[in-house]
Write a protein that holds these residues in place. Structure first.
Motif, PDB file in Angstrom:
ATOM      1  N   ALA A   1      49.563  38.963  40.674  1.00 26.90           N
ATOM      2  CA  ALA A   1      48.446  38.001  40.460  1.00 26.90           C
ATOM      3  C   ALA A   1      47.123  38.400  40.345  1.00 26.90           C
ATOM      4  O   ALA A   1      46.136  37.879  39.706  1.00 26.90           O
ATOM      5  CB  ALA A   1      48.334  37.063  41.822  1.00 26.90           C
ATOM      6  N   ALA A   2      46.831  39.588  40.924  1.00 29.12           N
ATOM      7  CA  ALA A   2      45.615  40.107  40.802  1.00 29.12           C
ATOM      8  C   ALA A   2      45.324  40.997  39.602  1.00 29.12           C
ATOM      9  O   ALA A   2      44.309  40.787  38.699  1.00 29.12           O
ATOM     10  CB  ALA A   2      45.535  41.474  41.992  1.00 29.12           C
ATOM     11  N   VAL A   3      46.497  41.447  38.889  1.00 24.13           N
ATOM     12  CA  VAL A   3      46.496  41.963  37.501  1.00 24.13           C
ATOM     13  C   VAL A   3      46.343  40.725  36.676  1.00 24.13           C
ATOM     14  O   VAL A   3      45.388  40.878  35.695  1.00 24.13           O
ATOM     15  CB  VAL A   3      47.949  42.682  37.133  1.00 24.13           C
ATOM     16  CG1 VAL A   3      47.912  43.033  35.796  1.00 24.13           C
ATOM     17  CG2 VAL A   3      47.945  43.846  37.991  1.00 24.13           C
TER      18      VAL A   3
ATOM     19  N   LEU B   1      40.455  34.936  43.989  1.00 23.57           N
ATOM     20  CA  LEU B   1      41.487  34.726  44.949  1.00 23.57           C
ATOM     21  C   LEU B   1      42.233  35.909  45.324  1.00 23.57           C
ATOM     22  O   LEU B   1      42.641  36.129  46.401  1.00 23.57           O
ATOM     23  CB  LEU B   1      42.390  33.349  44.935  1.00 23.57           C
ATOM     24  CG  LEU B   1      41.415  32.140  44.469  1.00 23.57           C
ATOM     25  CD1 LEU B   1      42.610  30.896  44.365  1.00 23.57           C
ATOM     26  CD2 LEU B   1      41.008  31.636  45.993  1.00 23.57           C
ATOM     27  N   TRP B   2      42.747  36.490  44.120  1.00 28.33           N
ATOM     28  CA  TRP B   2      43.608  37.647  44.299  1.00 28.33           C
ATOM     29  C   TRP B   2      43.004  39.029  44.277  1.00 28.33           C
ATOM     30  O   TRP B   2      43.534  39.864  44.119  1.00 28.33           O
ATOM     31  CB  TRP B   2      44.739  37.474  43.170  1.00 28.33           C
ATOM     32  CG  TRP B   2      45.078  36.051  43.091  1.00 28.33           C
ATOM     33  CD1 TRP B   2      44.982  34.827  42.458  1.00 28.33           C
ATOM     34  CD2 TRP B   2      46.433  35.778  44.284  1.00 28.33           C
ATOM     35  NE1 TRP B   2      45.719  34.110  42.687  1.00 28.33           N
ATOM     36  CE2 TRP B   2      46.664  34.342  43.786  1.00 28.33           C
ATOM     37  CE3 TRP B   2      46.972  36.063  45.246  1.00 28.33           C
ATOM     38  CZ2 TRP B   2      47.652  33.369  44.514  1.00 28.33           C
ATOM     39  CZ3 TRP B   2      47.859  35.349  45.922  1.00 28.33           C
ATOM     40  CH2 TRP B   2      48.293  33.947  45.573  1.00 28.33           C
TER      41      TRP B   2
ATOM     42  N   TYR C   1      47.887  29.805  48.502  1.00 31.73           N
ATOM     43  CA  TYR C   1      46.725  30.747  48.512  1.00 31.73           C
ATOM     44  C   TYR C   1      47.165  32.019  49.046  1.00 31.73           C
ATOM     45  O   TYR C   1      48.168  32.028  49.620  1.00 31.73           O
ATOM     46  CB  TYR C   1      45.518  30.235  48.770  1.00 31.73           C
ATOM     47  CG  TYR C   1      45.170  28.733  48.089  1.00 31.73           C
ATOM     48  CD1 TYR C   1      44.428  28.890  46.981  1.00 31.73           C
ATOM     49  CD2 TYR C   1      45.524  27.600  48.738  1.00 31.73           C
ATOM     50  CE1 TYR C   1      44.027  27.853  46.282  1.00 31.73           C
ATOM     51  CE2 TYR C   1      45.086  26.345  48.122  1.00 31.73           C
ATOM     52  CZ  TYR C   1      44.391  26.352  46.783  1.00 31.73           C
ATOM     53  OH  TYR C   1      44.049  25.338  46.241  1.00 31.73           O
ATOM     54  N   PRO C   2      46.498  33.087  48.858  1.00 31.28           N
ATOM     55  CA  PRO C   2      46.700  34.347  49.512  1.00 31.28           C
ATOM     56  C   PRO C   2      47.139  34.154  51.252  1.00 31.28           C
ATOM     57  O   PRO C   2      47.738  34.739  51.727  1.00 31.28           O
ATOM     58  CB  PRO C   2      45.493  35.223  49.171  1.00 31.28           C
ATOM     59  CG  PRO C   2      45.150  34.699  47.872  1.00 31.28           C
ATOM     60  CD  PRO C   2      45.421  33.169  48.026  1.00 31.28           C
TER      61      PRO C   2
ATOM     62  N   MET D   1      38.787  46.879  30.017  1.00 32.20           N
ATOM     63  CA  MET D   1      40.044  46.455  29.610  1.00 32.20           C
ATOM     64  C   MET D   1      40.358  45.051  29.744  1.00 32.20           C
ATOM     65  O   MET D   1      41.382  44.880  30.041  1.00 32.20           O
ATOM     66  CB  MET D   1      41.109  46.901  30.388  1.00 32.20           C
ATOM     67  CG  MET D   1      41.399  48.335  30.389  1.00 32.20           C
ATOM     68  SD  MET D   1      42.785  48.983  30.625  1.00 32.20           S
ATOM     69  CE  MET D   1      42.780  50.417  30.107  1.00 32.20           C
ATOM     70  N   GLY D   2      39.404  44.260  29.766  1.00 31.64           N
ATOM     71  CA  GLY D   2      39.740  42.752  29.947  1.00 31.64           C
ATOM     72  C   GLY D   2      38.738  42.238  30.785  1.00 31.64           C
ATOM     73  O   GLY D   2      38.157  42.957  31.743  1.00 31.64           O
ATOM     74  N   PRO D   3      38.496  41.112  31.012  1.00 26.35           N
ATOM     75  CA  PRO D   3      37.350  40.540  31.865  1.00 26.35           C
ATOM     76  C   PRO D   3      37.419  40.631  33.281  1.00 26.35           C
ATOM     77  O   PRO D   3      38.643  40.417  33.614  1.00 26.35           O
ATOM     78  CB  PRO D   3      37.444  39.058  31.263  1.00 26.35           C
ATOM     79  CG  PRO D   3      38.564  38.660  30.553  1.00 26.35           C
ATOM     80  CD  PRO D   3      39.210  40.006  30.295  1.00 26.35           C
ATOM     81  N   GLY D   4      36.326  40.905  33.859  1.00 31.17           N
ATOM     82  CA  GLY D   4      36.631  40.819  35.323  1.00 31.17           C
ATOM     83  C   GLY D   4      36.412  39.286  35.962  1.00 31.17           C
ATOM     84  O   GLY D   4      36.304  38.505  35.099  1.00 31.17           O
ATOM     85  N   VAL D   5      36.764  39.498  37.195  1.00 30.25           N
ATOM     86  CA  VAL D   5      36.608  37.961  37.777  1.00 30.25           C
ATOM     87  C   VAL D   5      35.700  38.111  38.888  1.00 30.25           C
ATOM     88  O   VAL D   5      35.708  39.184  39.858  1.00 30.25           O
ATOM     89  CB  VAL D   5      37.980  37.549  38.233  1.00 30.25           C
ATOM     90  CG1 VAL D   5      37.833  36.303  39.052  1.00 30.25           C
ATOM     91  CG2 VAL D   5      39.071  37.460  37.297  1.00 30.25           C
ATOM     92  N   GLU D   6      34.679  37.194  39.145  1.00 28.15           N
ATOM     93  CA  GLU D   6      33.814  37.557  40.086  1.00 28.15           C
ATOM     94  C   GLU D   6      33.635  36.200  41.203  1.00 28.15           C
ATOM     95  O   GLU D   6      34.118  34.956  40.683  1.00 28.15           O
ATOM     96  CB  GLU D   6      32.349  37.540  39.616  1.00 28.15           C
ATOM     97  CG  GLU D   6      32.223  38.870  38.646  1.00 28.15           C
ATOM     98  CD  GLU D   6      30.929  39.196  38.057  1.00 28.15           C
ATOM     99  OE1 GLU D   6      30.624  40.123  37.500  1.00 28.15           O
ATOM    100  OE2 GLU D   6      30.161  38.108  38.443  1.00 28.15           O
ATOM    101  N   GLY D   7      33.182  36.447  42.341  1.00 25.72           N
ATOM    102  CA  GLY D   7      32.901  35.446  43.050  1.00 25.72           C
ATOM    103  C   GLY D   7      33.992  34.646  43.849  1.00 25.72           C
ATOM    104  O   GLY D   7      35.335  35.164  44.077  1.00 25.72           O
ATOM    105  N   GLU D   8      33.857  33.259  43.939  1.00 20.47           N
ATOM    106  CA  GLU D   8      34.955  32.381  44.542  1.00 20.47           C
ATOM    107  C   GLU D   8      36.199  32.570  43.953  1.00 20.47           C
ATOM    108  O   GLU D   8      37.188  32.236  44.278  1.00 20.47           O
ATOM    109  CB  GLU D   8      34.463  31.178  44.973  1.00 20.47           C
ATOM    110  CG  GLU D   8      34.114  30.259  43.817  1.00 20.47           C
ATOM    111  CD  GLU D   8      33.340  28.902  44.258  1.00 20.47           C
ATOM    112  OE1 GLU D   8      33.330  28.099  43.304  1.00 20.47           O
ATOM    113  OE2 GLU D   8      33.374  28.671  45.283  1.00 20.47           O
ATOM    114  N   ASN D   9      36.064  32.585  42.224  1.00 18.97           N
ATOM    115  CA  ASN D   9      37.168  32.527  41.766  1.00 18.97           C
ATOM    116  C   ASN D   9      38.398  33.662  41.809  1.00 18.97           C
ATOM    117  O   ASN D   9      39.660  33.581  41.360  1.00 18.97           O
ATOM    118  CB  ASN D   9      36.910  32.322  40.043  1.00 18.97           C
ATOM    119  CG  ASN D   9      36.162  31.227  39.780  1.00 18.97           C
ATOM    120  OD1 ASN D   9      36.515  29.986  40.706  1.00 18.97           O
ATOM    121  ND2 ASN D   9      35.160  31.144  38.965  1.00 18.97           N
TER     122      ASN D   9
END
Length: 286
Positions: free
Chosen positions: A95-97, A11-12, A198-199, A1-9
């Motif tokens: 932010a995670a969403v 943050l959330w 940041y978190p 349902m939307g692009p995932g986020v990987e690695g150091e980017n």
């Protein structure tokens, strides 16, 4: 349902999010409300849906419980248990969403100006989302005075949201201020610098708000909800109501009505242990 986020980017921790469960929690149906994409339409729709579904509340702080901000804990509390939370919890989850969908999202720390002229520490956490080079203030965790939708983060911006008007002003040193228009004129809600936080900074602020003796979240119940027609806030025993026409009212909530008030007015469903704990701490007898 939307692009995932990987690695150091990530943050959330957006890659760990159960997005389907979150959408169900806030009542967002893709077939009805639109496909998710990192655009303003999606941000606005999610912001409104989150505000409508997830109340602002401090029950865990009041009961002396820890307030973890890791995504797994946030999903259990705010999504699975359908509870609410305060700014660090709500905006961390949001932010995670947004990160999971592909938005560029950053944190900010603000000083609350809604309680008079005192100079409080930086204890409020909000988000800034960048879309096509323009920054938008996104904040699902400020409580009953907060915006229903994102606010364009530019000096002099003024937006009307279902009868409520918000604005942005810029002060010395680049300080930006979110303002709220009341019948008596503009009032400042909070002020923040353009510095990204940041978190880990959310965690430090959360520690203060959940444990410091001067935190307003200790020793009194706080439950709030911004609505399209009516905004409500319960602080200690006082339930306040504000309407778009400027009319306001207050009443005292006795202990015998506290649990039902939290359920009926704010959508906060508590278990037996939580109900018993609040009943012992509420200052107004039956």
């Amino acid at each position: 349902m939307g692009p995932g986020v990987e690695g150091e980017n990530a943050l959330w921790s957006g890659e760990e999010l159960d997005l389907d469960a979150y959408l169900a929690r806030i009542g967002y149906v893709i077939e009805r409300d639109g496909e998710l994409a990192p655009d303003l339409r999606t941000l606005t729709a999610l912001h409104r849906a989150h505000i409508r579904a997830v109340p602002f509340e401090n029950v865990d702080v009041l009961l002396g419980r820890p307030v973890p901000l890791d995504l797994k804990s946030l999903q259990v509390k705010l999504v699975e248990r359908r509870r609410g939370g305060y700014c660090y919890e709500q905006n961390s989850l949001f932010a995670a969403v947004l990160e999971r969908i592909g938005f560029a999202v950053a944190g900010r720390g603000a000083r609350n100006r809604s309680r008079g002229t005192a100079l409080p520490p930086v204890t409020h956490a909000l988000l800034v989302v960048t879309i096509d080079g323009e920054q938008w203030l996104a904040d699902v965790g400020f409580g009953w005075q907060g915006p229903l939708e994102p606010v364009p983060l530019r000096d002099g911006a003024r937006v009307e949201q279902s009868g409520w008007t918000f604005g942005i002003a810029t002060e010395d040193e680049g300080i930006q201020v979110l303002r709220f228009l009341r019948p008596q004129g503009w009032t400042d809600l909070y002020a923040f610098s353009p510095q990204t936080i940041y978190p880990g900074d959310f965690a430090v602020m959360n520690h203060y708000s959940s444990s410091h003796p001067q935190s307003r979240f200790l020793g009194q119940v706080v439950a709030q909800r911004p609505g399209t027609q009516v905004r409500r806030a319960l602080v200690r025993e006082r339930l306040s109501t504000l309407r778009t026409d400027g009319q306001s009212e207050e009443r005292i909530v006795p202990a015998a009505e506290l649990i039902e008030t939290l359920r009926a007015e704010f959508g906060i469903e508590l278990d037996e242990e939580e109900r018993a704990g609040l009943g012992r701490m509420h200052p107004v007898g039956a």
